[in-house]
Design a protein around this motif. Structure first.
Motif, PDB file in Angstrom:
ATOM      1  N   ASN A   1     -51.797 119.801  82.314  1.00  0.00           N
ATOM      2  CA  ASN A   1     -53.227 119.691  82.054  1.00  0.00           C
ATOM      3  C   ASN A   1     -53.948 119.514  83.385  1.00  0.00           C
ATOM      4  OD1 ASN A   1     -55.834 119.090  81.177  1.00  0.00           O
ATOM      5  ND2 ASN A   1     -55.142 117.800  79.492  1.00  0.00           N
ATOM      6  N   LEU A   2     -54.846 120.428  83.712  1.00  0.00           N
ATOM      7  CA  LEU A   2     -55.548 120.354  84.991  1.00  0.00           C
ATOM      8  C   LEU A   2     -56.377 119.086  85.115  1.00  0.00           C
ATOM      9  CD1 LEU A   2     -54.764 123.403  84.873  1.00  0.00           C
ATOM     10  CD2 LEU A   2     -56.851 123.850  86.162  1.00  0.00           C
TER      11      LEU A   2
ATOM     12  N   ASP B   1     -56.670 121.579  89.989  1.00  0.00           N
ATOM     13  CA  ASP B   1     -55.936 122.837  90.052  1.00  0.00           C
ATOM     14  C   ASP B   1     -54.887 122.838  91.159  1.00  0.00           C
ATOM     15  OD1 ASP B   1     -58.151 122.736  91.774  1.00  0.00           O
ATOM     16  OD2 ASP B   1     -58.323 124.896  91.888  1.00  0.00           O
TER      17      ASP B   1
ATOM     18  N   LEU C   1     -49.330 125.213  79.148  1.00  0.00           N
ATOM     19  CA  LEU C   1     -50.511 124.925  79.951  1.00  0.00           C
ATOM     20  C   LEU C   1     -51.733 124.744  79.064  1.00  0.00           C
ATOM     21  CD1 LEU C   1     -52.058 124.811  82.690  1.00  0.00           C
ATOM     22  CD2 LEU C   1     -52.293 127.311  82.512  1.00  0.00           C
ATOM     23  N   ASN C   2     -52.402 123.611  79.242  1.00  0.00           N
ATOM     24  CA  ASN C   2     -53.689 123.406  78.589  1.00  0.00           C
ATOM     25  C   ASN C   2     -54.740 124.164  79.417  1.00  0.00           C
ATOM     26  OD1 ASN C   2     -55.266 121.879  76.504  1.00  0.00           O
ATOM     27  ND2 ASN C   2     -56.328 121.189  78.336  1.00  0.00           N
ATOM     28  N   SER C   3     -55.028 125.390  79.013  1.00  0.00           N
ATOM     29  CA  SER C   3     -55.910 126.261  79.778  1.00  0.00           C
ATOM     30  C   SER C   3     -57.322 126.222  79.200  1.00  0.00           C
ATOM     31  CB  SER C   3     -55.345 127.686  79.807  1.00  0.00           C
ATOM     32  OG  SER C   3     -56.064 128.499  80.699  1.00  0.00           O
ATOM     33  N   SER C   4     -58.070 127.286  79.376  1.00  0.00           N
ATOM     34  CA  SER C   4     -59.469 127.319  78.938  1.00  0.00           C
ATOM     35  C   SER C   4     -59.785 128.625  78.229  1.00  0.00           C
ATOM     36  CB  SER C   4     -60.398 127.164  80.136  1.00  0.00           C
ATOM     37  OG  SER C   4     -61.747 127.411  79.767  1.00  0.00           O
TER      38      SER C   4
ATOM     39  N   HIS D   1     -58.737 128.116  85.975  1.00  0.00           N
ATOM     40  CA  HIS D   1     -57.633 128.158  85.012  1.00  0.00           C
ATOM     41  C   HIS D   1     -56.829 129.448  85.123  1.00  0.00           C
ATOM     42  CE1 HIS D   1     -59.914 124.813  83.211  1.00  0.00           C
ATOM     43  NE2 HIS D   1     -58.749 124.446  82.705  1.00  0.00           N
TER      44      HIS D   1
ATOM     45  N   GLU E   1     -52.859 129.953  85.500  1.00  0.00           N
ATOM     46  CA  GLU E   1     -52.126 130.813  84.565  1.00  0.00           C
ATOM     47  C   GLU E   1     -51.272 131.837  85.320  1.00  0.00           C
ATOM     48  OE1 GLU E   1     -54.249 132.706  81.466  1.00  0.00           O
ATOM     49  OE2 GLU E   1     -54.967 130.851  80.541  1.00  0.00           O
TER      50      GLU E   1
ATOM     51  N   PHE F   1     -49.903 129.410  76.749  1.00  0.00           N
ATOM     52  CA  PHE F   1     -51.207 128.922  77.160  1.00  0.00           C
ATOM     53  C   PHE F   1     -52.003 128.496  75.926  1.00  0.00           C
ATOM     54  CE2 PHE F   1     -50.839 132.283  80.732  1.00  0.00           C
ATOM     55  CZ  PHE F   1     -50.010 131.429  81.461  1.00  0.00           C
TER      56      PHE F   1
ATOM     57  N   ARG G   1     -55.544 127.841  75.062  1.00  0.00           N
ATOM     58  CA  ARG G   1     -56.884 128.031  75.606  1.00  0.00           C
ATOM     59  C   ARG G   1     -57.928 127.400  74.694  1.00  0.00           C
ATOM     60  NH1 ARG G   1     -56.412 134.426  77.417  1.00  0.00           N
ATOM     61  NH2 ARG G   1     -55.208 134.096  79.342  1.00  0.00           N
TER      62      ARG G   1
ATOM     63  N   GLY H   1     -61.337 124.456  75.029  1.00  0.00           N
ATOM     64  CA  GLY H   1     -62.477 124.345  75.927  1.00  0.00           C
ATOM     65  C   GLY H   1     -63.703 123.775  75.264  1.00  0.00           C
TER      66      GLY H   1
END
Length: 286
Positions: A69-70, A75, A95-98, A116, A120, A132, A134, A136
């Motif tokens: 998690n960013l 990052d 990955l907790n992305s967006s 993000h 990735e 991922f 995604r 947000g």
């Protein structure tokens, strides 16, 4: 062993609970174990993810999977963790992305998407299994309205009619947990756009919180500049905040992202509604 970064955050805390309930061994990373109040079943480890990559090896020793998690370190820390995970023999990264990431050149034009998308790409290039998540449009973003609702019941926002599809943090955690525990490869190489089950305006969400706490609540419109100033902070420069505010303004006619059934497809049950989230968090607004 599953390593969870950001273990005391909204998603991380729910994820630790879910993984332990499923019988997984969990190493929960936090800056302050003494104050973390995480379940006794987790191995709680002190970790400053802004340190050098060399510091990450002990955190990942013996781990099969990593939830990244960013929000836990930014990052740069995320990129260093990806590299360290590959060296440590970690098999899988979730990955907790967006949802801002589109996999198109447009990703370079948006601060959140660019950040993000860069991580990735590093995860894809690592050679590890990956998924991922995604999200947000987090329902927890509404917690920023807590002080205003407690004080006066009035939320000040640049775009009361902006529409979103707020997702409960427990749903994001549940999707991540399924991917982390995947034994069939079903979720390997998947990028899931994860939303709530309904589109709501800012005004709708504020009203829903009012119903949950039994008080009258409303939205008062302010300028974009004032909204960006209020949103900005150490981890979100004002320019990036203004970019977000303007993006929210573009959703007055329709949500920026379509409703997704990813929660139900991945977990087997419908996504939680914002009304459920408001009831779960009523104490934060009372």
């Amino acid at each position: 062993m599953i390593v969870v970064t950001g273990a005391t955050g909204n998603i991380g805390r729910s994820l630790v609970d879910r993984l332990l309930a499923d019988g997984a061994a969990v190493r929960a990373l936090t800056r302050d174990p003494a104050r973390a109040q995480l379940p006794a079943g987790a191995e709680v480890v002190r970790a400053d993810l802004t340190g050098s990559a060399a510091d990450f090896a002990p955190l990942l020793a013996g781990a099969d999977a990593l939830f990244l998690n960013l929000a836990a370190g930014g990052d740069r820390a995320a990129l260093a963790l990806v590299e360290a995970a590959a060296k440590a023999g970690v098999r899988r990264i979730v990955l907790n992305s967006s949802m801002a990431v589109t996999d198109t050149p447009a990703d370079e034009n948006n601060f959140i998407a660019r950040m993000h998308a860069t991580v990735e790409r590093a995860v894809r290039d690592s050679g590890l299994e990956w998924t991922f998540v995604r999200g947000g449009n987090y329902a927890t973003n509404a917690l920023a309205w807590g002080p205003a609702i407690r004080e006066s019941g009035v939320v000040r926002d640049a775009h009361p009619g902006a529409q979103g599809v707020p997702v409960h943090e427990a749903d994001l955690a549940d999707v991540a947990a399924v991917a982390l525990l995947d034994r069939t490869g079903t979720h390997t190489g998947q990028a899931y756009l994860v939303t709530g089950p309904e589109a709501l305006t800012v005004a709708d969400q504020v009203a829903e919180i009012g119903r949950a706490i039994g008080r009258e609540t409303r939205v008062e419109q302010i300028t974009e500049e004032a909204a960006a100033e209020a949103m900005s902070g150490p981890h979100l420069p004002k320019e990036a905040a203004l970019e977000l505010v303007r993006m929210f303004g573009s959703t007055v006619d329709a949500p920026a992202f379509p409703l997704s059934d990813a929660v139900e497809r991945v977990t087997g049950r419908p996504a939680r509604t914002f009304a459920e989230w408001a009831r779960d968090h009523a104490a934060d607004f009372s």
